[in-house]
Design an enzyme around this catalytic site. Structure first.
Site, mmCIF file in Angstrom:
data_model
loop_
_atom_site.group_PDB
_atom_site.id
_atom_site.type_symbol
_atom_site.label_atom_id
_atom_site.label_comp_id
_atom_site.label_asym_id
_atom_site.label_seq_id
_atom_site.Cartn_x
_atom_site.Cartn_y
_atom_site.Cartn_z
ATOM 1 N N ASP A 156 0.990 -8.632 9.710
ATOM 2 C CA ASP A 156 0.952 -9.492 8.528
ATOM 3 C C ASP A 156 -0.517 -9.849 8.260
ATOM 4 O O ASP A 156 -1.215 -10.294 9.168
ATOM 5 C CB ASP A 156 1.780 -10.760 8.830
ATOM 6 N N ILE A 157 -0.955 -9.648 7.033
ATOM 7 C CA ILE A 157 -2.368 -9.853 6.701
ATOM 8 C C ILE A 157 -2.791 -11.316 6.913
ATOM 9 O O ILE A 157 -3.969 -11.623 7.042
ATOM 10 C CB ILE A 157 -2.660 -9.366 5.249
ATOM 11 N N GLY B 254 -2.522 -3.111 3.013
ATOM 12 C CA GLY B 254 -1.630 -2.863 1.877
ATOM 13 C C GLY B 254 -1.451 -1.370 1.648
ATOM 14 O O GLY B 254 -1.231 -0.913 0.524
ATOM 15 N N GLN C 54 1.325 0.647 -4.037
ATOM 16 C CA GLN C 54 1.119 1.641 -5.100
ATOM 17 C C GLN C 54 -0.255 2.316 -4.997
ATOM 18 O O GLN C 54 -0.363 3.536 -5.114
ATOM 19 C CB GLN C 54 1.267 0.978 -6.479
ATOM 20 N N TYR D 5 -1.130 -15.120 -10.135
ATOM 21 C CA TYR D 5 -1.774 -13.869 -9.694
ATOM 22 C C TYR D 5 -3.227 -13.827 -10.175
ATOM 23 O O TYR D 5 -4.149 -13.545 -9.403
ATOM 24 C CB TYR D 5 -0.976 -12.700 -10.265
HETATM 25 N N1 SER Z 1 -0.703 -4.155 -12.481
HETATM 26 C C1 SER Z 1 -0.894 -5.534 -12.137
HETATM 27 C C2 SER Z 1 0.282 -6.352 -12.524
HETATM 28 O O1 SER Z 1 0.902 -6.025 -13.509
HETATM 29 C C3 SER Z 1 -2.114 -6.075 -12.810
HETATM 30 O O2 SER Z 1 -3.225 -5.918 -12.033
HETATM 31 O O3 SER Z 1 0.539 -7.334 -11.897
#
Ligand code: SER
Length: 320
Positions: free
Chosen positions: A53-54, A8, A12, A142
């Site tokens: 690709d991971i 990755g 960011q 997530y």
């Molecule tokens: N910055 C992340 C998000 O907003 C949270 O870990 O998905």
């Protein structure tokens, strides 16, 4: 850490962590990996870049073998808003990517860094001074992959002795690579909009308070944790860490100290608002402080000053 792989690496955190690791350990010893064949120039100019690709376990194994990696910083992941839009894809990338990394680490004797998140908590958790060990019932896909990831990393440590370590990052604010579809992205977008247009249309309510951190602290935290004495770590996956906590309204007021004509309007996205409402406003990071000496350098005031300076230069604009 002698030979490091960063997955990755185009993301960011990845762009800045790769550079920091290259500065610290030598560019020849830090391999960047990403899913794109066209990474940002800095990544390829300062060292090796691999494109795979991971979810491809054999490609990952090959890279670890070829470059004799002993440490993997596994950052490849889909963020919260994207994961809500594509839940099956997010499960596939986040979980199958992680299991590939852990299996590769088990086979090749690598240490693993795994970033968890404030997203690993849910509405049943205390939102202020959120304890290190507490209820974790996230409602976002997530968050579910982050809790599962924490548990899986613990499992590989206890069952196989893999040296897994992790952090629960708050929202991360940075000025190199943009975040890719998270709930806390507003706290990055707002700076670009302020410098460029003097106006920002915010997708969270003005009074939404969230835990946040400036990227230099996030990078230091990851490296310090991986260098910490293993014997002193009672918690491995994952440590709460925090630096600052604010609302869009408070951030706006701070930015207006430099750009008095800056304005913000609100156009709330219900999906991201619901996610934000279920996340901590401020985590208790005393375990990280006690076990490996964590301390943030930036607060909101110093972060805003630096962000505005950096983005003004980046966009070739004038402040004031
Ligand atoms: N910055 C992340 C998000 O907003 C949270 O870990 O998905």
């Amino acid at each position: 850490m002698k030979s490091i792989l960063v997955t990755g690496a185009t993301g960011q955190i990845g762009v800045e962590l790769t550079q920091a690791l290259r500065d610290e350990y030598g560019a020849a010893y830090v391999t960047a990996a990403g899913h794109t064949s066209q990474p940002p120039g800095d990544l390829t100019q300062t060292g090796r870049y691999c494109h795979f690709d991971i979810r491809d376990a054999s490609a990952l194994n090959q890279v670890v073998e070829n470059y004799h990696c002993d440490t993997i910083f596994h950052l490849a992941s889909l963020l919260s808003a994207v994961a809500e839009a594509k839940p099956l894809e997010a499960w596939d990338a986040n979980m199958n990517g992680l299991i590939n990394v852990l299996e590769t680490a088990r086979t090749h004797g690598c240490a693993v860094f795994f970033p968890s998140s404030i997203g690993a908590f849910g509405p049943e958790t205390t939102g202020f001074n959120t304890p290190q060990d507490t209820i974790q019932r996230p409602k976002s896909l997530y968050g579910i992959t982050k809790v599962s990831g924490e548990l899986l990393c613990d499992y590989y440590f206890h069952r196989y002795g893999v040296d897994t370590r992790g952090l629960r990052y708050p929202g991360l604010i940075s000025n190199k690579a943009l975040p890719g579809g998270g709930t806390t992205d507003y706290a990055v977008d707002i700076f670009y909009a302020a410098v460029k247009n003097r106006h920002y249309d915010c997708f969270l309510r003005g009074d939404t308070q969230l835990d946040m951190m400036y990227m230099p602290d996030a990078i230091t935290a990851a490296i310090t944790l991986m260098e910490a004495d293993s014997a002193k770590l009672k918690h491995r996956n994952a440590f709460n860490i925090t630096a600052m906590s604010f609302t869009p309204e408070q951030l706006t007021t701070e930015i207006q100290k430099y750009l008095p004509d800056f304005t913000v309007s609100y156009c709330v996205d219900p999906v991201r608002q619901a996610i934000a409402d279920s996340w901590p406003r401020h985590m208790d990071d005393s375990a990280a402080r006690a076990e490996w000496g964590w301390e943030a350098k930036y607060d909101m005031t110093t972060m805003v000053k630096d962000m505005l300076e950096q983005i003004t230069v980046k966009l070739n604009k004038k402040l004031r």
